[in-house]
Design a protein around this motif. Structure first.
Motif, PDB file in Angstrom:
ATOM      1  N   ARG A 127      11.835  42.211 -23.880  1.00 54.49           N
ATOM      2  CA  ARG A 127      10.418  41.987 -23.582  1.00 54.49           C
ATOM      3  C   ARG A 127      10.052  42.871 -22.381  1.00 54.49           C
ATOM      4  O   ARG A 127      10.737  42.870 -21.358  1.00 54.49           O
ATOM      5  N   TYR A 128       8.970  43.645 -22.516  1.00 55.72           N
ATOM      6  CA  TYR A 128       8.508  44.463 -21.401  1.00 55.72           C
ATOM      7  C   TYR A 128       7.966  43.563 -20.294  1.00 55.72           C
ATOM      8  O   TYR A 128       7.478  42.453 -20.567  1.00 55.72           O
ATOM      9  N   ALA A 129       8.049  44.045 -19.060  1.00 56.73           N
ATOM     10  CA  ALA A 129       7.606  43.262 -17.894  1.00 56.73           C
ATOM     11  C   ALA A 129       6.143  42.867 -18.043  1.00 56.73           C
ATOM     12  O   ALA A 129       5.280  43.703 -18.299  1.00 56.73           O
ATOM     13  N   GLY A 130       5.872  41.567 -17.909  1.00 58.77           N
ATOM     14  CA  GLY A 130       4.501  41.072 -17.984  1.00 58.77           C
ATOM     15  C   GLY A 130       3.999  40.823 -19.386  1.00 58.77           C
ATOM     16  O   GLY A 130       2.893  40.309 -19.553  1.00 58.77           O
ATOM     17  N   ALA A 131       4.796  41.190 -20.405  1.00 60.07           N
ATOM     18  CA  ALA A 131       4.352  41.007 -21.799  1.00 60.07           C
ATOM     19  C   ALA A 131       4.604  39.568 -22.245  1.00 60.07           C
ATOM     20  O   ALA A 131       5.626  38.967 -21.915  1.00 60.07           O
ATOM     21  N   GLU A 132       3.648  39.010 -22.986  1.00 57.47           N
ATOM     22  CA  GLU A 132       3.811  37.649 -23.504  1.00 57.47           C
ATOM     23  C   GLU A 132       4.749  37.619 -24.705  1.00 57.47           C
ATOM     24  O   GLU A 132       5.518  36.676 -24.890  1.00 57.47           O
ATOM     25  N   LYS A 133       4.671  38.689 -25.501  1.00 61.42           N
ATOM     26  CA  LYS A 133       5.458  38.740 -26.739  1.00 61.42           C
ATOM     27  C   LYS A 133       6.591  39.746 -26.611  1.00 61.42           C
ATOM     28  O   LYS A 133       6.428  40.801 -25.991  1.00 61.42           O
ATOM     29  N   ALA A 134       7.738  39.428 -27.182  1.00 62.24           N
ATOM     30  CA  ALA A 134       8.889  40.331 -27.138  1.00 62.24           C
ATOM     31  C   ALA A 134       8.612  41.573 -27.973  1.00 62.24           C
ATOM     32  O   ALA A 134       8.012  41.494 -29.049  1.00 62.24           O
ATOM     33  N   ALA A 135       9.047  42.738 -27.471  1.00 63.06           N
ATOM     34  CA  ALA A 135       8.869  43.987 -28.220  1.00 63.06           C
ATOM     35  C   ALA A 135       9.783  44.020 -29.437  1.00 63.06           C
ATOM     36  O   ALA A 135       9.402  44.504 -30.500  1.00 63.06           O
ATOM     37  N   ILE A 136      11.013  43.550 -29.246  1.00 70.27           N
ATOM     38  CA  ILE A 136      11.937  43.354 -30.374  1.00 70.27           C
ATOM     39  C   ILE A 136      12.586  41.984 -30.196  1.00 70.27           C
ATOM     40  O   ILE A 136      12.786  41.520 -29.081  1.00 70.27           O
ATOM     41  N   GLU A 137      12.927  41.336 -31.308  1.00 70.31           N
ATOM     42  CA  GLU A 137      13.396  39.958 -31.226  1.00 70.31           C
ATOM     43  C   GLU A 137      14.525  39.702 -32.222  1.00 70.31           C
ATOM     44  O   GLU A 137      14.413  39.989 -33.411  1.00 70.31           O
ATOM     45  N   ASN A 138      15.653  39.226 -31.669  1.00 74.17           N
ATOM     46  CA  ASN A 138      16.793  38.772 -32.482  1.00 74.17           C
ATOM     47  C   ASN A 138      17.247  39.825 -33.498  1.00 74.17           C
ATOM     48  O   ASN A 138      17.381  39.549 -34.694  1.00 74.17           O
ATOM     49  N   ILE A 139      17.508  41.047 -33.001  1.00 71.49           N
ATOM     50  CA  ILE A 139      17.938  42.146 -33.873  1.00 71.49           C
ATOM     51  C   ILE A 139      19.468  42.204 -33.923  1.00 71.49           C
ATOM     52  O   ILE A 139      20.128  42.233 -32.882  1.00 71.49           O
ATOM     53  N   SER A 140      20.002  42.242 -35.144  1.00 72.51           N
ATOM     54  CA  SER A 140      21.454  42.356 -35.328  1.00 72.51           C
ATOM     55  C   SER A 140      21.747  43.332 -36.461  1.00 72.51           C
ATOM     56  O   SER A 140      21.220  43.182 -37.565  1.00 72.51           O
ATOM     57  N   PHE A 141      22.568  44.336 -36.187  1.00 74.32           N
ATOM     58  CA  PHE A 141      23.053  45.246 -37.224  1.00 74.32           C
ATOM     59  C   PHE A 141      24.201  46.061 -36.635  1.00 74.32           C
ATOM     60  O   PHE A 141      24.461  46.030 -35.433  1.00 74.32           O
ATOM     61  N   GLU A 142      24.885  46.784 -37.513  1.00 76.50           N
ATOM     62  CA  GLU A 142      26.040  47.571 -37.085  1.00 76.50           C
ATOM     63  C   GLU A 142      25.952  48.973 -37.683  1.00 76.50           C
ATOM     64  O   GLU A 142      25.550  49.146 -38.836  1.00 76.50           O
ATOM     65  N   VAL A 143      26.295  49.973 -36.863  1.00 78.22           N
ATOM     66  CA  VAL A 143      26.353  51.357 -37.322  1.00 78.22           C
ATOM     67  C   VAL A 143      27.787  51.839 -37.148  1.00 78.22           C
ATOM     68  O   VAL A 143      28.289  51.916 -36.030  1.00 78.22           O
ATOM     69  N   LYS A 144      28.446  52.169 -38.244  1.00 81.31           N
ATOM     70  CA  LYS A 144      29.839  52.590 -38.174  1.00 81.31           C
ATOM     71  C   LYS A 144      29.952  54.084 -37.892  1.00 81.31           C
ATOM     72  O   LYS A 144      29.006  54.841 -38.108  1.00 81.31           O
ATOM     73  N   GLN A 145      31.110  54.462 -37.443  1.00 78.05           N
ATOM     74  CA  GLN A 145      31.355  55.865 -37.093  1.00 78.05           C
ATOM     75  C   GLN A 145      31.131  56.755 -38.323  1.00 78.05           C
ATOM     76  O   GLN A 145      31.597  56.476 -39.414  1.00 78.05           O
ATOM     77  N   GLY A 146      30.334  57.840 -38.092  1.00 77.91           N
ATOM     78  CA  GLY A 146      30.072  58.779 -39.169  1.00 77.91           C
ATOM     79  C   GLY A 146      28.905  58.404 -40.055  1.00 77.91           C
ATOM     80  O   GLY A 146      28.471  59.203 -40.890  1.00 77.91           O
ATOM     81  N   GLN A 147      28.352  57.203 -39.875  1.00 73.61           N
ATOM     82  CA  GLN A 147      27.217  56.768 -40.696  1.00 73.61           C
ATOM     83  C   GLN A 147      25.888  57.286 -40.132  1.00 73.61           C
ATOM     84  O   GLN A 147      25.756  57.531 -38.936  1.00 73.61           O
ATOM     85  N   THR A 148      24.922  57.407 -41.026  1.00 76.66           N
ATOM     86  CA  THR A 148      23.557  57.723 -40.611  1.00 76.66           C
ATOM     87  C   THR A 148      22.700  56.505 -40.883  1.00 76.66           C
ATOM     88  O   THR A 148      22.598  56.041 -42.018  1.00 76.66           O
ATOM     89  N   THR A 149      22.119  55.985 -39.802  1.00 78.62           N
ATOM     90  CA  THR A 149      21.251  54.816 -39.912  1.00 78.62           C
ATOM     91  C   THR A 149      19.834  55.224 -39.563  1.00 78.62           C
ATOM     92  O   THR A 149      19.593  55.867 -38.539  1.00 78.62           O
ATOM     93  N   ALA A 150      18.899  54.850 -40.410  1.00 78.02           N
ATOM     94  CA  ALA A 150      17.491  55.165 -40.169  1.00 78.02           C
ATOM     95  C   ALA A 150      16.740  53.897 -39.814  1.00 78.02           C
ATOM     96  O   ALA A 150      17.080  52.805 -40.274  1.00 78.02           O
ATOM     97  N   ILE A 151      15.738  54.054 -38.952  1.00 82.71           N
ATOM     98  CA  ILE A 151      14.888  52.926 -38.558  1.00 82.71           C
ATOM     99  C   ILE A 151      13.453  53.294 -38.880  1.00 82.71           C
ATOM    100  O   ILE A 151      12.953  54.342 -38.480  1.00 82.71           O
ATOM    101  N   ILE A 152      12.781  52.426 -39.620  1.00 82.28           N
ATOM    102  CA  ILE A 152      11.408  52.706 -40.040  1.00 82.28           C
ATOM    103  C   ILE A 152      10.575  51.451 -39.858  1.00 82.28           C
ATOM    104  O   ILE A 152      11.090  50.324 -39.859  1.00 82.28           O
ATOM    105  N   GLY A 153       9.291  51.651 -39.687  1.00 83.65           N
ATOM    106  CA  GLY A 153       8.381  50.521 -39.502  1.00 83.65           C
ATOM    107  C   GLY A 153       7.016  51.040 -39.092  1.00 83.65           C
ATOM    108  O   GLY A 153       6.844  52.221 -38.797  1.00 83.65           O
ATOM    109  N   SER A 154       6.056  50.156 -39.058  1.00 86.75           N
ATOM    110  CA  SER A 154       4.702  50.554 -38.680  1.00 86.75           C
ATOM    111  C   SER A 154       4.640  50.863 -37.185  1.00 86.75           C
ATOM    112  O   SER A 154       5.566  50.547 -36.433  1.00 86.75           O
ATOM    113  N   THR A 155       3.552  51.454 -36.750  1.00 84.38           N
ATOM    114  CA  THR A 155       3.363  51.772 -35.333  1.00 84.38           C
ATOM    115  C   THR A 155       3.371  50.485 -34.518  1.00 84.38           C
ATOM    116  O   THR A 155       2.693  49.507 -34.861  1.00 84.38           O
ATOM    117  N   GLY A 156       4.172  50.471 -33.424  1.00 81.42           N
ATOM    118  CA  GLY A 156       4.260  49.294 -32.566  1.00 81.42           C
ATOM    119  C   GLY A 156       5.238  48.252 -33.050  1.00 81.42           C
ATOM    120  O   GLY A 156       5.270  47.130 -32.534  1.00 81.42           O
TER     121      GLY A 156
END
Length: 574
Positions: A340-369
């Motif tokens: 959560r950014y300082a002073g923000a009421e809502k968390a920017a990211i919340e309860n994220i869990s994943f794993e990236v193994k050696q040599g893998q390519t992981t992409a992250i996609i989503g809407s703006t914000g």
């Protein structure tokens, strides 16, 4: 204020030398009027030419010695103050460099620039003045007063009227000037902010025809600064007329009553002349002290602003004892991470869990914000998670030395950051000792070799500040080449292909996959840039709503389907 006083400690012996030289010089100056009185009262009265010549020679010697001592004292004062300013500036810069991104954004670049330059200059100038004027003035004031009383105690009663009046005037002016100086420093900060915003945003300003508005905004800040500065100078300027009036009337009183005492035979002419000299020294001491008292409030305001930066406790710190037990190179794990950014009421990211193994390519996609950039900035510890763990090579990033962690990462930010200098100097930010062959290889992989070779001086071509003489795509490719040159275990591309055309984008991604067998995390807006990743993380409003391959998500994930549909009619990817 007291935070920065410790920076004088390395110069303590120079300060002692300055005080000693100032004391010697002041004593020389104070003794000269006494010798002048002796020439008149003894030499001239008795027509003793040898005595006049001898005493005159001593006056000349003392005057020359006073000049030499004053020059030496001023030289050492300048050396101490400039060194003091240099040391604070260096430590302030180093301290700012250790700030987390969150702390840096709290102050803002305009304010930090002002504190590093203007505020330190104010403190430095006042220190120079204090070592010179404020050390000399008390000695001259005390010495002049004592010697004046020793010449004629009754005539010295004139000072009982003149000095309190002078002190009152200085106090009133000081009281009026102090808040104005504090205000002036704030106006300086505001003026610098407006100038910086206008210069850095000049393209946006012109694109939206806001030049007239920016001129008005600058004129308001500039006029505000001028008005405050004028008030300060007008207030200080009042001191000199009043001082001149008091000095002149004091001199008139000394001559008037001194002449009466001479006619009565209770005072000699030489004594009166010396008395006038000591009166002048006393008044000059008050002038010097008044300057010091007037300038100190502005320096104090600047010192407090500098101390604010020093007093900040970095939110991202190196551990006292770092862990060395790395399990698997290139392994990245997020375990229930919330930020959560300082002073923000809502968390920017919340309860994220994943794993990236050696040599893998992981992409992250989503809407703006949705939290894509925030998520990847946790890996090199630009921020620390509020909850959960970010693990690199089997170790919690909070248990790793920041330098050691970041050596493992090749980070390409969303906005390409280049510095003024040559292309090769910018690339060697990634690896200082990189050879020409390594540089050319990195440029080839990043698809930047063609436009670099087209330049007249090749890799030695000069770039403007922020790479303003390059296109967006060229800047991105140089940023990618800089990260490739480092040859790290992990690559992070924060939407770093957005300015590239589809052909160059496809060729770059294909080359990266063929030439590099390392862990890669790619933040993308275009599905075509990330569809071949080993796994794709889908974010929506700071939460992970999908994970899998392109084909899997296209069949099972509604958010991903919507993203694909918005970019490719019918939901098919070409």
């Amino acid at each position: 204020m007291f935070t920065i006083i410790k920076y004088i400690k390395p110069y303590k012996w120079l300060v002692v030398s300055i005080i000693a030289l100032t004391l010697a010089g002041t004593l020389f100056e104070l003794y000269v009027p006494t010798l002048m009185a002796n020439i008149i009262d003894i030499g001239i009265v008795n027509s003793d030419m040898p005595y006049i010549i001898q005493t005159g020679a001593w006056m000349l010697v003392l005057s020359v010695m006073a000049i030499l001592v004053t020059i030496s004292s001023n030289y050492l004062s300048s050396k101490v103050s400039v060194g003091f300013g240099r040391d604070i500036r260096r430590h302030l810069f180093v301290n700012v460099e250790s700030f987390s991104v969150e702390t840096y954004e709290k102050f803002g670049p305009a304010s930090l620039i002002t504190r590093t330059t203007n505020d330190i200059k104010q403190v430095q100038d006042v220190l120079n003045m204090v070592l010179g004027m404020a050390t000399r003035a008390p000695l001259m004031l005390i010495g002049g007063t004592l010697l004046a009383f020793s010449r004629d105690s009754k005539l010295s009663l004139i000072f009982i009227v003149a000095l309190p009046l002078l002190v009152l005037i200085i106090f009133v002016i000081f009281k009026k000037a102090t808040p104005l100086f504090v205000m002036l420093q704030k106006k300086t900060d505001r003026l610098n902010l407006v100038i910086r915003e206008s210069l850095t945003g000049t393209r946006v300003i012109r694109a939206f025809n806001q030049v007239t508005y920016e001129k008005k905004r600058f004129n308001v800040a500039n006029e505000d600064f001028r008005e405050t500065g004028t008030k300060v100078n007008q207030t200080i300027a009042l001191l000199f007329p009043f001082l001149q009036i008091i000095m002149n009337f004091t001199n008139i009183a000394i001559v008037w009553f001194g002449a009466i005492r001479i006619s009565q035979g209770t005072m000699q002419v030489g004594n009166m002349m010396a008395f006038l000299q000591y009166a002048l020294m006393i008044f000059m001491a008050f002038v010097m002290l008044s300057f010091a008292f007037i300038m100190i409030p502005r320096a104090q305001a600047s010192a407090n602003r500098i101390s604010e930066v020093f007093s900040v406790d970095p939110t991202v710190k190196d551990p006292k004892k770092s862990s060395e037990n790395e399990s698997e190179k290139g392994l990245i794990k997020f375990e229930n991470v919330t930020y959560r950014y300082a002073g923000a009421e809502k968390a920017a990211i919340e309860n994220i869990s994943f794993e990236v193994k050696q040599g893998q390519t992981t992409a992250i996609i989503g809407s703006t914000g949705s939290g894509k950039s925030t998520l990847i900035k946790l890996i090199p510890r630009f921020y620390d998670p509020e909850e959960g763990k970010v693990i690199v090579n089997g170790i919690d990033t909070r248990e790793m030395i920041q330098k050691r962690l970041r050596e493992k990462i090749g980070y390409v930010p969303q906005k390409a950051s280049l510095f003024s200098g040559t292309i090769v100097e910018n690339l060697r930010v990634g690896k200082e000792d990189a050879t020409t062959e390594e540089i050319m290889e990195a440029l080839t992989i990043a698809q930047a070799i063609d436009f670099v070779k087209e330049k007249e001086q090749g890799i030695y071509s000069l770039l403007n500040q922020s790479g303003s003489n390059l296109s967006g795509g060229q800047k991105q490719r140089l940023s990618i080449a800089r990260a490739l040159l480092r040859k790290p275990e992990i690559y992070i591309f924060d939407d770093s292909f957005s300015a590239l055309d589809y052909k160059t984008d496809a060729k770059l991604r294909r080359t990266l996959k063929e030439r590099l067998n390392v862990t890669m995390i790619i933040v993308g807006q275009r599905v075509s840039s990330i569809m071949n990743a080993d796994q794709i993380i889908v974010l929506d409003e700071g939460k992970m709503v999908g994970k899998g391959t392109h084909e899997y998500l296209l069949k099972t994930n509604i958010v991903y389907q919507e993203i694909v549909s918005s970019q490719h009619m019918g939901g098919e990817v070409s």
